[in-house]
Design a protein around this motif. Structure first.
Motif, PDB file in Angstrom:
ATOM      1  N   SER A  72       9.024  -4.629   3.210  1.00  0.00           N
ATOM      2  CA  SER A  72       9.886  -3.599   2.619  1.00  0.00           C
ATOM      3  C   SER A  72       9.170  -2.259   2.689  1.00  0.00           C
ATOM      4  O   SER A  72       7.945  -2.195   2.645  1.00  0.00           O
ATOM      5  CB  SER A  72      10.251  -3.938   1.178  1.00  0.00           C
ATOM      6  N   ALA A  73       9.953  -1.217   2.835  1.00  0.00           N
ATOM      7  CA  ALA A  73       9.393   0.134   2.932  1.00  0.00           C
ATOM      8  C   ALA A  73      10.294   1.109   2.178  1.00  0.00           C
ATOM      9  O   ALA A  73      11.516   1.009   2.251  1.00  0.00           O
ATOM     10  CB  ALA A  73       9.288   0.559   4.389  1.00  0.00           C
ATOM     11  N   VAL A  74       9.654   1.995   1.451  1.00  0.00           N
ATOM     12  CA  VAL A  74      10.349   3.058   0.738  1.00  0.00           C
ATOM     13  C   VAL A  74       9.589   4.340   1.031  1.00  0.00           C
ATOM     14  O   VAL A  74       8.364   4.380   0.909  1.00  0.00           O
ATOM     15  CB  VAL A  74      10.353   2.802  -0.785  1.00  0.00           C
ATOM     16  N   SER A  75      10.314   5.381   1.442  1.00  0.00           N
ATOM     17  CA  SER A  75       9.604   6.629   1.737  1.00  0.00           C
ATOM     18  C   SER A  75      10.544   7.812   1.623  1.00  0.00           C
ATOM     19  O   SER A  75      11.763   7.662   1.596  1.00  0.00           O
ATOM     20  CB  SER A  75       8.989   6.579   3.133  1.00  0.00           C
ATOM     21  N   ARG A  76       9.917   8.969   1.588  1.00  0.00           N
ATOM     22  CA  ARG A  76      10.637  10.241   1.599  1.00  0.00           C
ATOM     23  C   ARG A  76       9.709  11.267   2.226  1.00  0.00           C
ATOM     24  O   ARG A  76       8.484  11.061   2.266  1.00  0.00           O
ATOM     25  CB  ARG A  76      11.043  10.652   0.192  1.00  0.00           C
TER      26      ARG A  76
ATOM     27  N   PHE B 268       7.366  20.249   6.606  1.00  0.00           N
ATOM     28  CA  PHE B 268       7.764  20.045   8.000  1.00  0.00           C
ATOM     29  C   PHE B 268       8.408  18.677   8.217  1.00  0.00           C
ATOM     30  O   PHE B 268       9.209  18.512   9.131  1.00  0.00           O
ATOM     31  CB  PHE B 268       6.597  20.268   8.964  1.00  0.00           C
ATOM     32  N   THR B 269       8.081  17.688   7.379  1.00  0.00           N
ATOM     33  CA  THR B 269       8.754  16.397   7.530  1.00  0.00           C
ATOM     34  C   THR B 269      10.140  16.419   6.885  1.00  0.00           C
ATOM     35  O   THR B 269      10.991  15.604   7.233  1.00  0.00           O
ATOM     36  CB  THR B 269       7.920  15.240   6.962  1.00  0.00           C
TER      37      THR B 269
ATOM     38  N   HIS C 138      -0.227  13.167   2.988  1.00  0.00           N
ATOM     39  CA  HIS C 138       0.367  12.488   4.145  1.00  0.00           C
ATOM     40  C   HIS C 138       1.748  13.098   4.409  1.00  0.00           C
ATOM     41  O   HIS C 138       2.438  13.491   3.473  1.00  0.00           O
ATOM     42  CB  HIS C 138       0.489  10.996   3.850  1.00  0.00           C
ATOM     43  N   PRO C 139       2.169  13.182   5.664  1.00  0.00           N
ATOM     44  CA  PRO C 139       3.475  13.784   5.966  1.00  0.00           C
ATOM     45  C   PRO C 139       4.656  13.069   5.300  1.00  0.00           C
ATOM     46  O   PRO C 139       5.677  13.665   5.038  1.00  0.00           O
ATOM     47  CB  PRO C 139       3.582  13.689   7.487  1.00  0.00           C
ATOM     48  N   VAL C 140       4.506  11.771   5.037  1.00  0.00           N
ATOM     49  CA  VAL C 140       5.559  10.997   4.387  1.00  0.00           C
ATOM     50  C   VAL C 140       4.980  10.385   3.118  1.00  0.00           C
ATOM     51  O   VAL C 140       3.864   9.888   3.111  1.00  0.00           O
ATOM     52  CB  VAL C 140       6.075   9.884   5.329  1.00  0.00           C
TER      53      VAL C 140
ATOM     54  N   TYR D  67       0.840  -1.190   0.000  1.00  0.00           N
ATOM     55  CA  TYR D  67       0.000   0.000   0.000  1.00  0.00           C
ATOM     56  C   TYR D  67       0.873   1.237   0.000  1.00  0.00           C
ATOM     57  O   TYR D  67       2.040   1.194   0.378  1.00  0.00           O
ATOM     58  CB  TYR D  67      -0.967   0.007   1.181  1.00  0.00           C
ATOM     59  N   GLY D  68       0.313   2.330  -0.435  1.00  0.00           N
ATOM     60  CA  GLY D  68       1.029   3.597  -0.477  1.00  0.00           C
ATOM     61  C   GLY D  68       0.300   4.655   0.316  1.00  0.00           C
ATOM     62  O   GLY D  68      -0.892   4.521   0.610  1.00  0.00           O
TER      63      GLY D  68
END
Length: 79
Positions: free
Chosen positions: A44-48, A53-54, A21-23, A15-16
Motif C-alpha cells: 500500500s502507498a499513500v502520498s502527496r 515543483f512536485t 523529499h519531493p513527495v 517506511y515514510g
C-alpha cells in the motif's frame, strides 16, 4: 521505519519519506500466510506532493505510483 509487522503468519514493514523529499508519504509491504497455506503480498502507498515543483506534477503522481506498484509486483513474482 514507521512500523514493523512481526506476527506468526504476517511479516512486513512500512517506511515514510524524509523531510525535504519531493513527495511526502509512506509505503507498506506485508506478506501473509493464510491457514490453507496460500501466501499473499500486500503493498500500500499513500502520498502527496511534498514540494512546490512536485505540486505542478500532481496529476501524474497516481500514474507514477501505479507504475512503481507494478514494478514491485513484478519483482515479487520473479519477473
Amino acid at each position: 521505519m514507521i512500523y514493523v509487522v512481526d506476527e506468526p503468519d504476517r511479516r512486513g514493514f512500512a517506511y515514510g519519506t524524509l523531510d525535504g523529499h519531493p513527495v511526502s508519504g509512506e509505503e507498506a509491504f506485508v506478506v501473509e500466510r493464510r491457514p490453507d497455506g496460500a501466501v499473499f503480498g500486500h503493498i500500500s502507498a499513500v502520498s502527496r506532493p511534498g514540494r512546490w515543483f512536485t505540486r505542478l506534477g500532481a496529476p501524474v503522481l497516481p500514474l507514477a505510483q501505479r507504475w512503481m506498484m507494478g514494478r514491485y509486483l513484478d519483482a515479487l513474482a520473479g519477473r
